[in-house]
Scaffold this motif. Structure first.
Motif, mmCIF file in Angstrom:
data_model
loop_
_atom_site.group_PDB
_atom_site.id
_atom_site.type_symbol
_atom_site.label_atom_id
_atom_site.label_comp_id
_atom_site.label_asym_id
_atom_site.label_seq_id
_atom_site.Cartn_x
_atom_site.Cartn_y
_atom_site.Cartn_z
ATOM 1 N N GLN A 16 27.068 -5.556 8.264
ATOM 2 C CA GLN A 16 25.670 -5.756 8.621
ATOM 3 C C GLN A 16 25.288 -4.936 9.845
ATOM 4 O OE1 GLN A 16 25.140 -10.013 8.824
ATOM 5 N NE2 GLN A 16 24.998 -10.155 6.598
ATOM 6 N N ASP A 17 26.214 -4.800 10.785
ATOM 7 C CA ASP A 17 25.977 -4.073 12.034
ATOM 8 C C ASP A 17 26.881 -2.845 12.064
ATOM 9 O OD1 ASP A 17 25.692 -3.143 14.629
ATOM 10 O OD2 ASP A 17 26.429 -4.969 15.584
ATOM 11 N N SER A 21 30.268 -2.551 14.284
ATOM 12 C CA SER A 21 31.534 -2.485 13.550
ATOM 13 C C SER A 21 32.275 -1.197 13.862
ATOM 14 C CB SER A 21 31.282 -2.608 12.049
ATOM 15 O OG SER A 21 30.816 -3.891 11.735
ATOM 16 N N ARG A 55 26.549 0.347 5.816
ATOM 17 C CA ARG A 55 25.552 -0.596 6.349
ATOM 18 C C ARG A 55 24.894 -1.344 5.193
ATOM 19 N NH1 ARG A 55 20.244 -1.190 7.500
ATOM 20 N NH2 ARG A 55 19.630 0.786 6.553
ATOM 21 N N CYS A 56 25.095 -2.658 5.187
ATOM 22 C CA CYS A 56 24.538 -3.546 4.164
ATOM 23 C C CYS A 56 23.998 -4.786 4.875
ATOM 24 C CB CYS A 56 25.601 -3.938 3.152
ATOM 25 S SG CYS A 56 26.305 -2.545 2.245
ATOM 26 N N PRO A 57 22.815 -4.695 5.472
ATOM 27 C CA PRO A 57 22.309 -5.792 6.298
ATOM 28 C C PRO A 57 22.101 -7.101 5.553
ATOM 29 C CG PRO A 57 20.610 -4.128 5.965
ATOM 30 C CD PRO A 57 21.878 -3.580 5.398
ATOM 31 N N ASP A 58 21.977 -7.069 4.234
ATOM 32 C CA ASP A 58 21.738 -8.294 3.472
ATOM 33 C C ASP A 58 22.980 -8.812 2.762
ATOM 34 O OD1 ASP A 58 19.044 -8.214 4.239
ATOM 35 O OD2 ASP A 58 18.580 -6.846 2.588
ATOM 36 N N ALA A 59 24.127 -8.179 2.957
ATOM 37 C CA ALA A 59 25.353 -8.599 2.276
ATOM 38 C C ALA A 59 25.878 -9.915 2.844
ATOM 39 C CB ALA A 59 26.419 -7.514 2.421
ATOM 40 N N LYS A 61 28.295 -12.355 4.608
ATOM 41 C CA LYS A 61 29.198 -12.124 5.731
ATOM 42 C C LYS A 61 30.641 -12.394 5.299
ATOM 43 C CE LYS A 61 25.873 -13.281 9.305
ATOM 44 N NZ LYS A 61 25.601 -14.106 10.476
ATOM 45 N N GLU A 113 32.610 -9.263 12.359
ATOM 46 C CA GLU A 113 31.897 -9.765 11.188
ATOM 47 C C GLU A 113 32.783 -10.621 10.287
ATOM 48 O OE1 GLU A 113 29.397 -7.074 9.057
ATOM 49 O OE2 GLU A 113 28.530 -6.249 10.886
#
Length: 123
Positions: A16-17, A21, A55-59, A61, A113
């Motif tokens: 997400q970050d 990361s 980067r997958c901000p909606d994946a 966690k 994460e």
């Protein structure tokens, strides 16, 4: 080696970050930046191990996956030295190095994460 043999190349992780990361892998785990694609991808490398961070901000966690958040089992010649290096940089060490009945000395580390990595050496 035949044409169908496999060789390790890279682990691919959804994060997400991306900046955070990447910083953890570089500053704490000692990887180096290898290449990036803007704000979407960063590849880091240490020795023969590559990790491609996407980067997958909606994946989901990884910390929500429990024990299924392990993605790699990496061998080293000296897990205790690696433990000291990681600990001095503030790594999230889940389990300190310990001898296992299957002939390995193992240490578990996780990213902020929640991705988990097992580091091991033969004993």
């Amino acid at each position: 080696m035949t044409k169908s043999d496999l060789r390790p190349h890279a682990y691919v992780l959804a994060v997400q970050d991306l900046a955070g990361s990447t910083a953890y892998f570089v500053d704490v785990l000692g990887f180096a930046r290898e290449w990036n694609e803007g704000d979407n991808w960063q590849c880091v490398i240490r020795g023969q191990v590559r990790v491609m961070l996407g980067r997958c901000p909606d994946a989901m966690k990884p910390c929500d996956l429990g024990d299924h958040s392990y993605f790699g089992y990496l061998e080293t010649d000296d897990v205790d030295t690696l433990h000291n290096e990681f600990a001095s940089r503030g790594a999230r060490i889940r389990t300190a190095p310990a001898n296992k009945p299957w002939g390995r000395r193992e240490m578990a580390v996780e990213t902020p994460e929640g991705h988990r990595i097992m580091f091991a050496q033969r004993i």
